[in-house]
Design a protein around this motif. Structure first.
Motif, PDB file in Angstrom:
ATOM      1  N   ASP B 191     -15.483   7.625   2.636  1.00 18.33           N
ATOM      2  CA  ASP B 191     -17.019   8.204   2.190  1.00 18.33           C
ATOM      3  C   ASP B 191     -16.770   9.612   2.103  1.00 18.33           C
ATOM      4  O   ASP B 191     -16.834  10.504   3.217  1.00 18.33           O
ATOM      5  CB  ASP B 191     -17.838   7.851   3.674  1.00 18.33           C
ATOM      6  CG  ASP B 191     -19.295   8.073   3.140  1.00 18.33           C
ATOM      7  OD1 ASP B 191     -19.466   8.950   2.266  1.00 18.33           O
ATOM      8  OD2 ASP B 191     -19.974   7.600   4.045  1.00 18.33           O
ATOM      9  N   VAL B 192     -16.769  10.011   0.782  1.00 25.26           N
ATOM     10  CA  VAL B 192     -16.392  11.548   0.482  1.00 25.26           C
ATOM     11  C   VAL B 192     -17.738  12.126   1.204  1.00 25.26           C
ATOM     12  O   VAL B 192     -17.407  13.351   1.507  1.00 25.26           O
ATOM     13  CB  VAL B 192     -16.293  11.590  -0.843  1.00 25.26           C
ATOM     14  CG1 VAL B 192     -16.256  12.962  -1.352  1.00 25.26           C
ATOM     15  CG2 VAL B 192     -15.218  10.830  -1.464  1.00 25.26           C
ATOM     16  N   ASN B 193     -18.845  11.948   0.858  1.00 23.64           N
ATOM     17  CA  ASN B 193     -19.945  12.904   1.211  1.00 23.64           C
ATOM     18  C   ASN B 193     -19.893  13.112   2.822  1.00 23.64           C
ATOM     19  O   ASN B 193     -20.185  14.131   3.347  1.00 23.64           O
ATOM     20  CB  ASN B 193     -21.314  12.102   0.882  1.00 23.64           C
ATOM     21  CG  ASN B 193     -21.685  12.377  -0.498  1.00 23.64           C
ATOM     22  OD1 ASN B 193     -21.332  13.281  -1.061  1.00 23.64           O
ATOM     23  ND2 ASN B 193     -22.384  11.396  -0.896  1.00 23.64           N
ATOM     24  N   ARG B 194     -19.493  12.091   3.487  1.00 23.26           N
ATOM     25  CA  ARG B 194     -19.377  12.262   5.037  1.00 23.26           C
ATOM     26  C   ARG B 194     -18.397  13.067   5.430  1.00 23.26           C
ATOM     27  O   ARG B 194     -18.327  14.073   6.249  1.00 23.26           O
ATOM     28  CB  ARG B 194     -18.800  10.896   5.613  1.00 23.26           C
ATOM     29  CG  ARG B 194     -20.495  10.527   6.605  1.00 23.26           C
ATOM     30  CD  ARG B 194     -19.700   9.231   7.511  1.00 23.26           C
ATOM     31  NE  ARG B 194     -18.945   9.569   8.487  1.00 23.26           N
ATOM     32  CZ  ARG B 194     -17.762   9.187   9.031  1.00 23.26           C
ATOM     33  NH1 ARG B 194     -17.270   8.152   8.081  1.00 23.26           N
ATOM     34  NH2 ARG B 194     -17.127   9.621  10.037  1.00 23.26           N
ATOM     35  N   VAL B 195     -17.122  13.068   4.566  1.00 23.25           N
ATOM     36  CA  VAL B 195     -16.068  13.963   4.836  1.00 23.25           C
ATOM     37  C   VAL B 195     -16.492  15.362   4.416  1.00 23.25           C
ATOM     38  O   VAL B 195     -15.925  16.289   5.349  1.00 23.25           O
ATOM     39  CB  VAL B 195     -14.810  13.466   4.125  1.00 23.25           C
ATOM     40  CG1 VAL B 195     -13.560  14.529   4.082  1.00 23.25           C
ATOM     41  CG2 VAL B 195     -14.384  12.112   4.428  1.00 23.25           C
ATOM     42  N   ILE B 196     -17.181  15.566   3.345  1.00 22.27           N
ATOM     43  CA  ILE B 196     -17.525  17.036   3.007  1.00 22.27           C
ATOM     44  C   ILE B 196     -18.569  17.697   4.059  1.00 22.27           C
ATOM     45  O   ILE B 196     -18.213  18.636   4.517  1.00 22.27           O
ATOM     46  CB  ILE B 196     -18.185  16.908   1.587  1.00 22.27           C
ATOM     47  CG1 ILE B 196     -17.206  16.569   0.433  1.00 22.27           C
ATOM     48  CG2 ILE B 196     -18.975  18.358   1.603  1.00 22.27           C
ATOM     49  CD1 ILE B 196     -17.654  16.524  -1.082  1.00 22.27           C
ATOM     50  N   SER B 197     -19.343  16.635   4.581  1.00 20.97           N
ATOM     51  CA  SER B 197     -20.326  17.290   5.635  1.00 20.97           C
ATOM     52  C   SER B 197     -19.413  17.387   6.882  1.00 20.97           C
ATOM     53  O   SER B 197     -19.932  18.752   7.377  1.00 20.97           O
ATOM     54  CB  SER B 197     -21.481  16.147   5.764  1.00 20.97           C
ATOM     55  OG  SER B 197     -22.354  16.022   4.980  1.00 20.97           O
ATOM     56  N   ALA B 198     -18.470  16.675   7.229  1.00 19.61           N
ATOM     57  CA  ALA B 198     -17.752  16.984   8.172  1.00 19.61           C
ATOM     58  C   ALA B 198     -17.066  18.245   8.182  1.00 19.61           C
ATOM     59  O   ALA B 198     -16.913  18.980   9.208  1.00 19.61           O
ATOM     60  CB  ALA B 198     -16.700  15.942   8.452  1.00 19.61           C
ATOM     61  N   THR B 199     -16.717  18.756   7.073  1.00 19.27           N
ATOM     62  CA  THR B 199     -15.717  19.670   6.745  1.00 19.27           C
ATOM     63  C   THR B 199     -16.559  20.974   7.093  1.00 19.27           C
ATOM     64  O   THR B 199     -16.185  21.892   7.776  1.00 19.27           O
ATOM     65  CB  THR B 199     -15.183  19.718   5.652  1.00 19.27           C
ATOM     66  OG1 THR B 199     -14.544  18.640   4.927  1.00 19.27           O
ATOM     67  CG2 THR B 199     -14.172  21.026   5.238  1.00 19.27           C
ATOM     68  N   PHE B 200     -17.966  20.810   6.296  1.00 24.01           N
ATOM     69  CA  PHE B 200     -18.638  22.042   6.590  1.00 24.01           C
ATOM     70  C   PHE B 200     -19.218  22.352   7.998  1.00 24.01           C
ATOM     71  O   PHE B 200     -19.171  23.323   8.629  1.00 24.01           O
ATOM     72  CB  PHE B 200     -20.078  21.776   6.033  1.00 24.01           C
ATOM     73  CG  PHE B 200     -20.152  22.456   4.472  1.00 24.01           C
ATOM     74  CD1 PHE B 200     -20.470  23.671   4.302  1.00 24.01           C
ATOM     75  CD2 PHE B 200     -19.561  21.802   3.363  1.00 24.01           C
ATOM     76  CE1 PHE B 200     -20.264  24.127   3.201  1.00 24.01           C
ATOM     77  CE2 PHE B 200     -19.462  22.198   2.119  1.00 24.01           C
ATOM     78  CZ  PHE B 200     -19.874  23.690   2.091  1.00 24.01           C
ATOM     79  N   MET B 201     -19.162  21.165   8.878  1.00 24.76           N
ATOM     80  CA  MET B 201     -19.642  21.222  10.124  1.00 24.76           C
ATOM     81  C   MET B 201     -18.508  21.623  11.105  1.00 24.76           C
ATOM     82  O   MET B 201     -18.899  22.521  12.039  1.00 24.76           O
ATOM     83  CB  MET B 201     -20.217  19.818  10.705  1.00 24.76           C
ATOM     84  CG  MET B 201     -21.552  19.607  10.178  1.00 24.76           C
ATOM     85  SD  MET B 201     -21.758  17.606  10.203  1.00 24.76           S
ATOM     86  CE  MET B 201     -22.149  17.228  11.898  1.00 24.76           C
ATOM     87  N   ILE B 202     -17.376  21.243  10.872  1.00 26.75           N
ATOM     88  CA  ILE B 202     -16.095  21.851  11.646  1.00 26.75           C
ATOM     89  C   ILE B 202     -15.837  23.301  11.286  1.00 26.75           C
ATOM     90  O   ILE B 202     -15.722  24.190  12.157  1.00 26.75           O
ATOM     91  CB  ILE B 202     -14.878  21.210  11.243  1.00 26.75           C
ATOM     92  CG1 ILE B 202     -14.997  19.621  11.548  1.00 26.75           C
ATOM     93  CG2 ILE B 202     -13.477  21.667  11.808  1.00 26.75           C
ATOM     94  CD1 ILE B 202     -14.009  18.614  11.224  1.00 26.75           C
ATOM     95  N   GLY B 203     -16.198  23.724  10.185  1.00 28.35           N
ATOM     96  CA  GLY B 203     -15.825  25.331   9.867  1.00 28.35           C
ATOM     97  C   GLY B 203     -17.065  25.872  10.395  1.00 28.35           C
ATOM     98  O   GLY B 203     -16.702  26.990  10.852  1.00 28.35           O
ATOM     99  N   SER B 204     -18.263  25.284  10.455  1.00 23.12           N
ATOM    100  CA  SER B 204     -19.337  26.178  11.122  1.00 23.12           C
ATOM    101  C   SER B 204     -19.198  26.379  12.532  1.00 23.12           C
ATOM    102  O   SER B 204     -19.695  27.268  13.350  1.00 23.12           O
ATOM    103  CB  SER B 204     -20.799  25.366  10.817  1.00 23.12           C
ATOM    104  OG  SER B 204     -20.948  25.425   9.436  1.00 23.12           O
ATOM    105  N   ALA B 205     -18.478  25.130  13.189  1.00 21.41           N
ATOM    106  CA  ALA B 205     -18.127  25.263  14.783  1.00 21.41           C
ATOM    107  C   ALA B 205     -17.379  26.212  14.896  1.00 21.41           C
ATOM    108  O   ALA B 205     -17.511  27.134  15.844  1.00 21.41           O
ATOM    109  CB  ALA B 205     -17.830  23.779  15.053  1.00 21.41           C
ATOM    110  N   LEU B 206     -16.214  26.723  14.127  1.00 18.87           N
ATOM    111  CA  LEU B 206     -15.320  27.515  14.032  1.00 18.87           C
ATOM    112  C   LEU B 206     -15.986  28.984  14.077  1.00 18.87           C
ATOM    113  O   LEU B 206     -15.692  29.794  14.834  1.00 18.87           O
ATOM    114  CB  LEU B 206     -14.016  27.593  13.149  1.00 18.87           C
ATOM    115  CG  LEU B 206     -13.332  26.326  13.160  1.00 18.87           C
ATOM    116  CD1 LEU B 206     -12.324  26.237  12.024  1.00 18.87           C
ATOM    117  CD2 LEU B 206     -12.610  26.058  14.709  1.00 18.87           C
ATOM    118  N   ALA B 207     -16.936  28.902  13.196  1.00 18.69           N
ATOM    119  CA  ALA B 207     -17.797  30.270  12.755  1.00 18.69           C
ATOM    120  C   ALA B 207     -18.484  30.593  14.130  1.00 18.69           C
ATOM    121  O   ALA B 207     -18.636  31.833  14.362  1.00 18.69           O
ATOM    122  CB  ALA B 207     -18.733  30.104  11.593  1.00 18.69           C
ATOM    123  N   ALA B 208     -19.037  29.527  14.770  1.00 19.90           N
ATOM    124  CA  ALA B 208     -19.772  29.881  16.047  1.00 19.90           C
ATOM    125  C   ALA B 208     -18.961  30.428  16.915  1.00 19.90           C
ATOM    126  O   ALA B 208     -19.415  31.425  17.508  1.00 19.90           O
ATOM    127  CB  ALA B 208     -20.595  28.643  16.532  1.00 19.90           C
TER     128      ALA B 208
END
Lengths: 374, 307
Positions: B191-208
């Motif tokens: 599910d490409v859209n889910r993977v992309i969303s997950a990538t953004f969310m993981i990156g943002s968690a690291l950013a936090a």
């Protein structure tokens, strides 16, 4: 014909009474940031000037044999150079005879050309940048010590702490100018500038320059810039185990610095032009009058009060509110103001500008020593 | 000698912060070939949310570790949600648009976030309350504080966790597959859209987390703090090879050390001609050199033909 005589006499009397009530109005512009983060400081200036003007009006002043009433016209420059020139022009267009302001050197300098072109006097109660009075205008004055006097005080005190002094500045007009003066004063007092480092007014990481300073073993580090840099700098200094005394100018001698630096601020030394309020010759009485009417004094109210007072004093001496007539009087004015004796040198700078050094003790700025002044 | 060691230590701490932020850039680029210029602002948001929580709880009498944990626990969901929304609103509708379009929305999002933060927190600096007692350790003539040590350890742990996630889990495998070829991965049931969303969310968690660490290290936060940090981290990602996760870590650490040494010695080496206020040019000098001499970066291999 005789029947009309009592009537015309009554008419003449009425007209005379009306004239004395509508005394000539002399407008004085007061300009400072009245909105934004520095609004409290700007309002302090406005209130200080207002207090002076109202007291003068209560003495029913007269110029050239006619009763006059002084009126404050307050404008907001938002601490912004561009807005400063716009409201400066607005004041000129409204026919002010003199201006008290601005707060920031960055606002005073561009606006000063407008006042100079209009030929009216500008007395800044706060702007410390040397350039402000060195532009060749005959109309610029200030009732506060300039950065040359401040730099001298900082440099001399630094050498008292130890001969090895490091100077860091943020490369702004203010920081660079002050740092040059500090370095000059250090050398003049027999100290050595072991390092001259630079940063910007947007940096937060100073570990690299502090580490290289550490290698030069300074006794004092003088930072010429503002509190958002000074606070992380002193924190990082403590983290690196640098024992040198941290010093700075009025850009960091603020309550904000204490808040941002927290416990790391302890022992830091900051300079500020002027005497501490309680040491000013007229400080006690001024505080009482000001508190009764406006509440707490921030910092600049006494300087603004004196700025308005010297302007009116010069007008009274010249017996005219016309700038061409009172400007020569302003240049040689000499009064005992709230802040101390006020007279100007050839540039329009305060002749005996006092600078007070403060040290952070127990989380508060505590006056340490006043240099210059009487 | 102790000065050199100190500069390297400072550089490593700074570099581990860069590396954490660089991971966000590199993960998104690896999968979407999109440079998410709003990432620096997500870091800023993390820092300011954490500072707001710390400020509110500082006088509450809770134990310090609990307060710090709560600050991170609030910053992470806010940033994750922001990352998710950014992707849905600003990037997904433009996924098949010309490459310039998402780059421009990225800059737009960055400006929106900065102004939003300015409205919420004002223009003044927000300070880190005095919660942590500073301890200074001596190490062969150089000093290291407990704070620096904590930053280094937390960053290393998070990076190790991320590597494990990407290499060892189903999500990680899906991410790698999507990075290799989005269409084919979709055909294989990812599910490409889910993977992309997950990538953004993981990156943002690291950013936090990075934002929290930056705020703790410098003791303050500001609505404009994310801009320069984001540019530096982007440079670090390019240096290591953008799209390459270990590359972002290496690039971050290297850039930190380069900056530290550069700013520390430039004044002495040029006889005062160039001063330490040129600290920031080193990052961008590195960026230019890498782009000219080795566009794929130090560890990047497969990016050159696609970038």
């Amino acid at each position: 014909m005789t029947a009309f005589r009592p009537l015309s006499l009554a008419l003449a009397l009425t007209l005379a009474a009306a004239a004395s009530q509508a005394a000539d109005v002399v407008r004085i512009g007061v300009v400072a940031p009245l909105t934004g983060p520095q609004a409290h400081l700007g309002k302090d200036i406005e209130n200080g000037a207002r207090l002076a003007i109202d007291e003068i009006n209560a003495t029913s002043p007269a110029l050239g044999g006619k009763a006059v009433r002084f009126e404050v016209l307050a404008e907001d420059d938002q601490a912004d150079p561009r807005t400063a020139t716009i409201v400066g022009q607005k004041l000129v267009d409204s026919g002010v005879k003199a201006v008290v302001g601005h707060l920031n050197s960055g606002a005073s300098i561009p606006a000063s050309k407008i006042y100079s072109d209009a030929g009216i006097a500008q007395v800044s109660p706060v702007s410390t940048a040397i350039l402000y009075t060195r532009q060749g205008f005959k109309t610029t004055f200030r009732t506060i010590a300039n950065d040359g006097q401040q730099g001298k005080a900082l440099g001399q005190y630094a050498v008292k702490i130890g001969k090895r002094v490091a100077v860091v500045d943020d490369r702004t007009a203010y920081g660079q100018g002050l740092a040059d003066e500090v370095a000059k004063a250090v050398k003049a007092a027999g100290g050595e500038v072991v390092s001259r480092e630079f940063t910007t007014d947007k940096s937060t990481d100073f570990t690299a320059i502090l580490t290289s300073l550490k290698g030069k073993r300074p006794d004092a580090i003088v930072f010429c810039g503002m509190d958002p840099q000074a606070a992380p700098m002193i924190r990082q200094m403590k983290q690196l185990g640098i024992k040198a005394t941290f010093m700075g100018g009025d850009g960091m001698q603020s309550a904000e610095f204490l808040k941002l630096a927290g416990s790391a601020a302890e022992g830091a030394i900051g300079s500020s032009p002027g005497l501490p309020l309680e040491k000013m010759p007229g400080g006690g009485e001024f505080t009482r009058k000001f508190n009764a009417r406006f509440g707490k004094i921030q910092i600049y109210a006494p300087f603004a009060y004196d700025a308005a007072t010297v302007l009116v004093t010069a007008m009274k001496k010249a017996d005219s509110a016309e700038p061409a007539k009172y400007l020569p009087e302003l240049a040689k004015v000499s009064i005992d103001g709230v802040i101390g004796p006020i007279s100007f040198d050839q540039y329009g700078d305060l002749k005996q500008g006092a600078v007070t050094l403060y040290q952070v003790t127990g989380g508060q700025w505590v006056p340490l020593e006043t240099m210059g002044g009487q | 000698m102790d000065i050199l060691l100190q500069q390297i230590l400072n550089g490593l701490v700074l570099g581990s912060l860069y590396a954490l932020v660089a991971l966000g850039y590199t993960m998104v680029y690896g999968i979407l070939e999109l440079i998410n210029f709003a990432h620096g602002e997500v870091v800023m948001l993390g820092a300011l949310v954490a500072l707001a929580v710390l400020g509110a709880l500082a006088g509450s009498g809770l134990p310090t570790p609990v307060i710090l944990a709560l600050a991170v626990a609030c910053a992470v969901p806010v940033c994750v949600a922001t990352g998710f929304v950014i992707e849905r609103v600003a990037y997904r509708p433009l996924r098949n648009a010309p490459r310039l379009a998402p780059l421009i929305t990225a800059i737009g999002v960055s400006i929106v976030l900065q102004n939003l933060a300015m409205i919420i927190w004002g223009r003044q600096y927000v300070s880190f309350p005095p919660l942590v007692d500073l301890q200074i350790y001596e190490l062969a003539g150089a000093t290291l504080t407990n704070l620096q040590l904590a930053i280094f350890i937390v960053a290393a742990a998070i990076m190790a966790g991320l590597l494990a996630l990407v290499r060892g889990t189903r999500l990680g495998r899906a991410m790698r597959a999507t990075a290799q070829n989005r269409e084919v991965a979709g055909l294989m049931g990812v599910d490409v859209n889910r993977v992309i969303s997950a990538t953004f969310m993981i990156g943002s968690a690291l950013a936090a987390v990075a934002g929290f660490l930056v705020a703790a290290y410098y003791g303050l936060g500001h609505y404009g703090m994310g801009f320069m940090l984001g540019l530096k981290a982007f440079t670090a990602a390019v240096l290591g090879g953008i799209g390459n996760i270990p590359g972002a870590m290496l690039g971050g650490l290297l850039l930190g050390v380069i900056e530290s040494l550069g700013a520390g010695y430039i004044g002495d080496l040029t006889g005062g001609f160039l001063g330490s206020h040129y600290q920031d040019i080193f990052a961008f000098l590195v960026l230019i050199l890498v782009l000219v001499l080795r566009p794929s970066g130090l560890l990047g291999e497969r990016v050159a033909d696609r970038a």
